[in-house]
Design an enzyme around this catalytic site. Sequence first.
Site, PDB file in Angstrom:
ATOM      1  CG  HIS A  58       6.664   0.047  17.185  1.00 33.07           C
ATOM      2  ND1 HIS A  58       5.504  -0.621  17.505  1.00 33.07           N
ATOM      3  CD2 HIS A  58       6.365   0.767  16.078  1.00 33.07           C
ATOM      4  CE1 HIS A  58       4.565  -0.295  16.631  1.00 33.07           C
ATOM      5  NE2 HIS A  58       5.067   0.554  15.764  1.00 33.07           N
TER       6      HIS A  58
ATOM      7  NE  ARG B 152       0.618  -2.366  14.429  1.00 31.48           N
ATOM      8  CZ  ARG B 152       1.170  -1.185  14.127  1.00 31.48           C
ATOM      9  NH1 ARG B 152       2.429  -1.120  13.718  1.00 31.48           N
ATOM     10  NH2 ARG B 152       0.474  -0.074  14.249  1.00 31.48           N
TER      11      ARG B 152
ATOM     12  CB  THR C   7       8.879  -1.658   9.201  1.00 33.91           C
ATOM     13  OG1 THR C   7       8.347  -1.792   7.876  1.00 33.91           O
ATOM     14  CG2 THR C   7      10.388  -1.624   9.170  1.00 33.91           C
TER      15      THR C   7
ATOM     16  CB  ALA D  15       9.697   2.046  11.565  1.00 32.18           C
TER      17      ALA D  15
ATOM     18  CD  GLU E 135       5.734  -3.146  19.675  1.00 29.84           C
ATOM     19  OE1 GLU E 135       5.275  -2.066  20.084  1.00 29.84           O
ATOM     20  OE2 GLU E 135       5.971  -3.363  18.479  1.00 29.84           O
TER      21      GLU E 135
ATOM     22  CB  ILE F  18       4.703   1.778   4.148  1.00 31.95           C
ATOM     23  CG1 ILE F  18       4.146   2.862   5.079  1.00 31.95           C
ATOM     24  CG2 ILE F  18       6.158   1.448   4.510  1.00 31.95           C
ATOM     25  CD1 ILE F  18       3.930   2.439   6.519  1.00 31.95           C
TER      26      ILE F  18
ATOM     27  N   GLY G 100       0.862  -1.189   0.000  1.00 29.31           N
ATOM     28  CA  GLY G 100       0.000   0.000   0.000  1.00 29.31           C
ATOM     29  C   GLY G 100       0.890   1.228   0.000  1.00 29.31           C
TER      30      GLY G 100
HETATM   31  P1  NAI Z   1      -1.761   0.362   3.636  1.00 27.72           P
HETATM   32  O1  NAI Z   1      -3.151   0.049   4.084  1.00 27.72           O
HETATM   33  O2  NAI Z   1      -1.535   1.536   2.754  1.00 27.72           O
HETATM   34  O3  NAI Z   1      -1.136  -0.926   2.932  1.00 27.72           O
HETATM   35  C1  NAI Z   1      -1.355  -2.213   3.405  1.00 27.72           C
HETATM   36  C2  NAI Z   1      -1.374  -3.115   2.203  1.00 27.72           C
HETATM   37  O4  NAI Z   1      -1.451  -4.459   2.671  1.00 27.72           O
HETATM   38  C3  NAI Z   1      -2.579  -2.878   1.292  1.00 27.72           C
HETATM   39  O5  NAI Z   1      -2.142  -2.670  -0.036  1.00 27.72           O
HETATM   40  C4  NAI Z   1      -3.382  -4.152   1.427  1.00 27.72           C
HETATM   41  O6  NAI Z   1      -4.043  -4.511   0.231  1.00 27.72           O
HETATM   42  C5  NAI Z   1      -2.303  -5.150   1.780  1.00 27.72           C
HETATM   43  N1  NAI Z   1      -2.820  -6.367   2.394  1.00 27.72           N
HETATM   44  C6  NAI Z   1      -3.952  -6.538   3.122  1.00 27.72           C
HETATM   45  N2  NAI Z   1      -4.083  -7.826   3.472  1.00 27.72           N
HETATM   46  C7  NAI Z   1      -3.013  -8.476   2.956  1.00 27.72           C
HETATM   47  C8  NAI Z   1      -2.609  -9.838   2.971  1.00 27.72           C
HETATM   48  N3  NAI Z   1      -3.355 -10.787   3.558  1.00 27.72           N
HETATM   49  N4  NAI Z   1      -1.460 -10.169   2.360  1.00 27.72           N
HETATM   50  C9  NAI Z   1      -0.707  -9.225   1.728  1.00 27.72           C
HETATM   51  N5  NAI Z   1      -1.065  -7.925   1.662  1.00 27.72           N
HETATM   52  C10 NAI Z   1      -2.205  -7.557   2.276  1.00 27.72           C
HETATM   53  O7  NAI Z   1      -0.866   0.461   4.975  1.00 27.72           O
HETATM   54  P2  NAI Z   1       0.524   1.219   5.158  1.00 27.72           P
HETATM   55  O8  NAI Z   1       0.245   2.623   5.516  1.00 27.72           O
HETATM   56  O9  NAI Z   1       1.385   0.952   4.005  1.00 27.72           O
HETATM   57  O10 NAI Z   1       1.073   0.470   6.478  1.00 27.72           O
HETATM   58  C11 NAI Z   1       1.580  -0.840   6.379  1.00 27.72           C
HETATM   59  C12 NAI Z   1       1.919  -1.425   7.749  1.00 27.72           C
HETATM   60  O11 NAI Z   1       2.874  -0.616   8.435  1.00 27.72           O
HETATM   61  C13 NAI Z   1       0.741  -1.579   8.714  1.00 27.72           C
HETATM   62  O12 NAI Z   1       0.825  -2.854   9.314  1.00 27.72           O
HETATM   63  C14 NAI Z   1       1.005  -0.540   9.776  1.00 27.72           C
HETATM   64  O13 NAI Z   1       0.442  -0.918  11.000  1.00 27.72           O
HETATM   65  C15 NAI Z   1       2.520  -0.551   9.802  1.00 27.72           C
HETATM   66  N6  NAI Z   1       3.126   0.658  10.370  1.00 27.72           N
HETATM   67  C16 NAI Z   1       4.213   0.513  11.179  1.00 27.72           C
HETATM   68  C17 NAI Z   1       4.836   1.611  11.711  1.00 27.72           C
HETATM   69  C18 NAI Z   1       6.060   1.489  12.566  1.00 27.72           C
HETATM   70  O14 NAI Z   1       6.444   2.446  13.250  1.00 27.72           O
HETATM   71  N7  NAI Z   1       6.747   0.364  12.570  1.00 27.72           N
HETATM   72  C19 NAI Z   1       4.298   2.972  11.494  1.00 27.72           C
HETATM   73  C20 NAI Z   1       3.202   3.012  10.558  1.00 27.72           C
HETATM   74  C21 NAI Z   1       2.634   1.891  10.034  1.00 27.72           C
END
Ligand code: NAI
Length: 327
Positions: free
Chosen positions: A283, A233, A231, A285, A262, A153, A151
């Site tokens: 955590h 969950r 990065t 990132a 965590e 990121i 998505g």
């Molecule tokens: P997003 O919603 O833009 O992208 C997520 C993507 O995963 C979507 O394209 C979706 O179609 C896909 N997806 C859904 N189910 C799936 C599956 N079963 N198999 C493969 N792909 C699947 O989310 P975004 O903004 O890109 O965030 C991604 C991750 O990063 C989330 O888990 C979020 O919680 C995590 N995150 C971690 C941070 C950190 O500090 N480590 C900070 C911000 C976000």
Amino acid sequence: MKIVITDHRFKDVEVERRAVEAAGGQLTVGEATVELQAAELCKDADGVLTARAPITRRVIEAMKRCRIIVRYGIGVETVDIPAATERGIMVANVPDYCLEEVSDHALALLLMLSRQMIPSMTLAREEKWPIAKMPVLHRVRGQCCGLVGCGQIGSLLARKLTALGMRIMVYDPYLDENRCREIGAELVSFDRVLTESDFISLHAPLNQWTRHLLGQQAFAKMKRTAFVVNTARGGLIDEAALLTALNEGTIAGAGLDVVESETVVTPLRTALVTHPRMVVTAHTAWLSEEATAALQAKAVAQVIAGINGERPYGLMNLKQESSKSSG
Ligand code: NAI
């Protein structure tokens, strides 16, 4: 208007306090880590801001007049969205505050693993310079990175990796092939990501379909020279299986910014974070001054908007039910 912050990790919440007071409301700040504390704090709130506290069905049922819950972050797995929807409570995230930071962090972990930075730093700190003690290194250009979830990121990271000359494969069941081509990646099956990638980087939400997506069977299919970066969950990886895979040399190493537990120290977590083939960060990132300022301002603006009957831009209730994505 009473707005409650159940918990947070910021230096202060002055941004929130000023915004709430300007809207004629009152802010209560708590440090809830368990259900009971969260329920007590939120029972008479009109709006809730929350970070890691569990906003479970029981907490939501204790809310007498809440209109909106906003999660400080992108993932909303700490909030029981179906329970909130049943009570007519909006749930929102802040979908756009740290996309550059997280994609940079994933890239940093990938490069630390590929350049074997930790073993090299250990040698340097011991004032030793023998390259014979270094693990095998391979040139990044030309290697393949498989993205699980692409998505916001994942697609930013794809662009950054392409600039390094890497080949990008994507597994994302909700992604359209044209969008994938636009970012210079190939849309493939989960199996191809597992078997062909030199690096696998996780960017999917945590939900019932993605929990322990990487487990014993997945590690067994990966190259013995492959690295995993997470990065997204912690729950996306079965950590006991990861530890076994690292110990048995089924994969070469892993870089994690997130672990499953965590808040509680467990023997498994300790074994992972101290493992010589691991690079682990706390955590962080998402963390930067710019992202923190955006997160706090956007979260509180949404909670106030929601209480005033407006639709918050990070609304998750319908999105999660229709796309199975937690954002
Ligand atoms: P997003 O919603 O833009 O992208 C997520 C993507 O995963 C979507 O394209 C979706 O179609 C896909 N997806 C859904 N189910 C799936 C599956 N079963 N198999 C493969 N792909 C699947 O989310 P975004 O903004 O890109 O965030 C991604 C991750 O990063 C989330 O888990 C979020 O919680 C995590 N995150 C971690 C941070 C950190 O500090 N480590 C900070 C911000 C976000």
